[in-house]
Design a protein around this motif. Structure first.
Motif, PDB file in Angstrom:
ATOM      1  N   ASP A   1       0.969  -1.306   0.067  1.00  0.00           N
ATOM      2  CA  ASP A   1       0.003  -0.038   0.075  1.00  0.00           C
ATOM      3  C   ASP A   1       0.898   1.234   0.067  1.00  0.00           C
ATOM      4  OD1 ASP A   1       1.026  -0.085   2.588  1.00  0.00           O
ATOM      5  OD2 ASP A   1      -0.936  -0.305   3.603  1.00  0.00           O
ATOM      6  N   ASN A   2       2.083   1.099   0.048  1.00  0.00           N
ATOM      7  CA  ASN A   2       3.153   2.222  -0.251  1.00  0.00           C
ATOM      8  C   ASN A   2       2.906   2.879  -1.581  1.00  0.00           C
ATOM      9  OD1 ASN A   2       5.913   3.355  -1.035  1.00  0.00           O
ATOM     10  ND2 ASN A   2       5.880   3.575   1.018  1.00  0.00           N
ATOM     11  N   PHE A   3       2.855   4.432  -1.594  1.00  0.00           N
ATOM     12  CA  PHE A   3       2.661   4.719  -3.024  1.00  0.00           C
ATOM     13  C   PHE A   3       3.673   4.730  -3.970  1.00  0.00           C
ATOM     14  CE2 PHE A   3       3.895   8.784  -5.290  1.00  0.00           C
ATOM     15  CZ  PHE A   3       2.765   8.915  -6.197  1.00  0.00           C
ATOM     16  N   ILE A   4       4.989   4.581  -3.509  1.00  0.00           N
ATOM     17  CA  ILE A   4       6.102   4.279  -4.526  1.00  0.00           C
ATOM     18  C   ILE A   4       5.940   3.105  -4.853  1.00  0.00           C
ATOM     19  CG2 ILE A   4       8.884   4.101  -4.710  1.00  0.00           C
ATOM     20  CD1 ILE A   4       7.696   6.850  -4.352  1.00  0.00           C
ATOM     21  N   TYR A   5       5.646   1.838  -4.075  1.00  0.00           N
ATOM     22  CA  TYR A   5       5.551   0.385  -4.511  1.00  0.00           C
ATOM     23  C   TYR A   5       4.595   0.411  -5.645  1.00  0.00           C
ATOM     24  CZ  TYR A   5       8.615  -1.242  -1.008  1.00  0.00           C
ATOM     25  OH  TYR A   5       9.956  -1.407  -0.160  1.00  0.00           O
ATOM     26  N   GLN A   6       3.252   1.192  -5.264  1.00  0.00           N
ATOM     27  CA  GLN A   6       2.046   1.034  -6.232  1.00  0.00           C
ATOM     28  C   GLN A   6       2.389   1.646  -7.733  1.00  0.00           C
ATOM     29  OE1 GLN A   6      -0.920   2.929  -3.539  1.00  0.00           O
ATOM     30  NE2 GLN A   6      -1.701   0.937  -2.964  1.00  0.00           N
ATOM     31  N   ILE A   7       3.232   2.680  -7.473  1.00  0.00           N
ATOM     32  CA  ILE A   7       3.642   3.315  -8.886  1.00  0.00           C
ATOM     33  C   ILE A   7       4.513   2.194  -9.679  1.00  0.00           C
ATOM     34  CG2 ILE A   7       4.845   5.389  -9.903  1.00  0.00           C
ATOM     35  CD1 ILE A   7       2.233   6.322  -9.029  1.00  0.00           C
ATOM     36  N   SER A   8       5.451   1.813  -9.163  1.00  0.00           N
ATOM     37  CA  SER A   8       6.171   1.017  -9.553  1.00  0.00           C
ATOM     38  C   SER A   8       5.629  -0.266 -10.376  1.00  0.00           C
ATOM     39  CB  SER A   8       7.398   0.422  -8.498  1.00  0.00           C
ATOM     40  OG  SER A   8       8.126   1.591  -8.147  1.00  0.00           O
ATOM     41  N   ILE A   9       4.812  -0.693  -9.334  1.00  0.00           N
ATOM     42  CA  ILE A   9       3.820  -1.986  -9.982  1.00  0.00           C
ATOM     43  C   ILE A   9       3.107  -1.626 -10.999  1.00  0.00           C
ATOM     44  CG2 ILE A   9       1.729  -3.410  -9.309  1.00  0.00           C
ATOM     45  CD1 ILE A   9       2.910  -3.183  -6.327  1.00  0.00           C
ATOM     46  N   THR A  10       2.589  -0.340 -11.055  1.00  0.00           N
ATOM     47  CA  THR A  10       1.700  -0.072 -12.183  1.00  0.00           C
ATOM     48  C   THR A  10       2.717   0.205 -13.622  1.00  0.00           C
ATOM     49  OG1 THR A  10       0.299   1.376 -10.978  1.00  0.00           O
ATOM     50  CG2 THR A  10       0.324   1.873 -13.185  1.00  0.00           C
ATOM     51  N   ILE A  11       3.901   0.602 -13.475  1.00  0.00           N
ATOM     52  CA  ILE A  11       4.810   0.772 -14.426  1.00  0.00           C
ATOM     53  C   ILE A  11       5.148  -0.473 -15.166  1.00  0.00           C
ATOM     54  CG2 ILE A  11       7.203   1.665 -15.130  1.00  0.00           C
ATOM     55  CD1 ILE A  11       6.483   3.945 -13.293  1.00  0.00           C
ATOM     56  N   LEU A  12       5.665  -1.254 -14.208  1.00  0.00           N
ATOM     57  CA  LEU A  12       5.934  -2.683 -14.600  1.00  0.00           C
ATOM     58  C   LEU A  12       5.031  -3.404 -15.377  1.00  0.00           C
ATOM     59  CD1 LEU A  12       8.178  -3.877 -11.438  1.00  0.00           C
ATOM     60  CD2 LEU A  12       8.933  -3.206 -13.700  1.00  0.00           C
ATOM     61  N   TYR A  13       3.493  -3.326 -14.608  1.00  0.00           N
ATOM     62  CA  TYR A  13       2.579  -3.953 -15.284  1.00  0.00           C
ATOM     63  C   TYR A  13       2.177  -3.506 -16.720  1.00  0.00           C
ATOM     64  CZ  TYR A  13      -2.665  -5.824 -15.312  1.00  0.00           C
ATOM     65  OH  TYR A  13      -3.607  -6.592 -15.671  1.00  0.00           O
TER      66      TYR A  13
END
Length: 470
Positions: A59-71
């Motif tokens: 639920d960390n903002f940085i992780y979620q942005i990173s997951i979205t970019i990778l996805y």
């Protein structure tokens, strides 16, 4: 930062939506087929379950942005490698419109901060409302097509169905009849009710005298619905076989579904293969054929018409095409065609289509996906004296054990087996002793492989065709 988070969520939801609509379009928008008959189930894990799991636990903002970019990158790469990408139709546009609306509505929900809930709500909203809208659109188009058919009372309609060979029979009827009657046929392999309705509304002109309709089925009642909608005067039911056994469970059930074609209140003539068990209720076309000869140069056969034996020949490959032609000849006679000849018969694209190039004989049989037809093509090319190469994924829809039978036949005939899908790899290689085995699961490399591994004097057979989602 909240704007960036909303944007990231939006990209994530649209990416997931792209995967969903691709799968739905490939499998005719049937959710049961997407869930239970999806030929690449690992893709569901990679592109649905794993991304949703990751956004749920991080639920960390940085992780979620990173997951979205990778996805997003993974999905773009996946789509780029596909040979059959989603076609942007009006239905697809409506799905994405509802997906955007669903996403926007959830922003005002108290749980909008939960990324997983936001994604699932948007997707469910899009699926439910797009399904509802398609039903409304379908009813409107259906009523429009009914009105058009009612305005053409003299139109003769032929319905063609079979486990395999129905597209060929449809095309052969068209080739024979079109010189004498103004004729129209459903395009390509369009064989669903919605596809037929669209064809009637968009392509059937008011001066057409003969309309040839192909009917397919994935569920019991599909052909019944088509037959009662168009009410054909002539029905052709081709060979009943093991195609689609995974949907119907048994050959008797497949037969029952195909015989739904008889449920027309205007039916006058039924032309059927002996496998339909309609001996006393139909003209059994394969029993009228004799003296069949088939080579790489064409097919020749005799046929009893009105008690008189006639000889026919056509520039087609495959012994089975003599029977498909017989069915087409009888259908044309029933439709009132006087001059029956095969001068205008053309090879059906991707069905034992011969192409000669650079000293190589290429047989394109990539639309043939049934056991009997594939075995017949192997028998046909066995007479060829040079090196024989086969490219095949095996049989995708045919029940257990069919690819083992293919394996035995392939080893008897071919020098090189190129397997183009991992789906049936184990069964296809089970009885290969003589033929060299090559695995080529990346279709983008097929041209390079053929260029460097084949030579003048070779025969290359494309046997069945598996899109990259298989």
């Amino acid at each position: 930062m909240s704007i960036f988070l909303v944007l990231a969520k939006f990209i994530f939801v649209m990416t997931l939506g792209y995967y969903f609509i691709s799968a739905f379009q490939w499998f005719n928008y049937k959710i049961k087929r997407v869930i239970f008959h999806y030929t690449k189930p690992m893709w569901h894990i990679y592109f649905i379950i794993l991304p949703l799991f990751l956004i749920a636990i991080f639920d960390n903002f940085i992780y979620q942005i990173s997951i979205t970019i990778l996805y997003l990158i993974a999905t773009i790469f996946w789509a780029y490698k596909l040979d059959k990408r989603v076609v942007i139709t009006a239905r697809v546009k409506r799905f994405f419109a509802f997906l955007i609306v669903g996403f926007g509505l959830f922003i005002f929900c108290p749980y909008s901060g939960n990324w997983l809930f936001h994604t699932i709500f948007s997707l469910i909203f899009a699926i439910l409302f797009s399904t509802l809208s398609e039903k409304i659109v379908a009813i409107w188009y259906k009523n429009q097509a009914i009105s058009k058919l009612k305005s053409m009372p003299n139109l003769k309609i032929i319905l063609v169905t079979a486990s395999f060979g129905k597209t060929s029979i449809k095309n052969f009827i068209y080739d024979i009849a079109n010189g004498e009657l103004k004729t129209h046929k459903t395009p390509r392999s369009v064989n669903t009710l919605l596809g037929i309705i669209r064809d009637i509304n968009d392509n059937l002109s008011s001066d057409v005298e003969l309309y040839i309709v192909e009917a397919g089925a994935r569920l019991s009642g599909d052909i019944d619905e088509i037959a009662k909608f168009i009410n054909p005067q002539i029905v052709v039911i081709g060979q009943i076989g093991g195609a689609h056994l995974e949907y119907f469970g048994s050959l008797d059930r497949v037969r029952a579904v195909k015989l739904e074609a008889l449920n027309s209140n205007r039916l006058k003539t039924c032309i059927a293969h002996s496998s339909t068990n309609l001996k006393d209720k139909a003209i059994i076309y394969d029993e009228l054929v004799s003296g069949v000869r088939s080579t790489l140069d064409g097919v020749w056969f005799d046929m009893s018409l009105d008690g008189v034996k006639r000889h026919f020949s056509a520039n087609l490959l495959g012994e089975f095409n003599s029977y498909n032609l017989a069915a087409a000849i009888l259908a044309c006679k029933a439709a009132g065609v006087k001059n029956i000849n095969l001068d205008s018969i053309k090879s059906v694209e991707h069905r034992l289509q011969r192409i000669d190039a650079n000293g190589k004989v290429i047989i394109d049989d990539s639309f043939n996906g049934n056991l009997n037809g594939m075995l017949a093509s192997y028998k046909l090319v066995s007479e060829f004296k040079g090196r024989k190469i086969i490219l095949t994924p095996g049989i995708i829809e045919g029940g257990s054990g069919v690819n083992i039978e293919l394996s035995k036949a392939i080893d008897d005939v071919f020098d090189i087996l190129v397997i183009t899908s991992a789906l049936n790899e184990n069964e296809l290689t089970k009885y290969i002793k003589k033929a060299k085995i090559v695995r080529l699961f990346d279709k983008s490399k097929m041209g390079e492989f053929l260029s460097s591994n084949t030579m003048s004097g070779d025969l290359i057979l494309f046997s069945n065709d598996a899109p990259s989602f298989v």
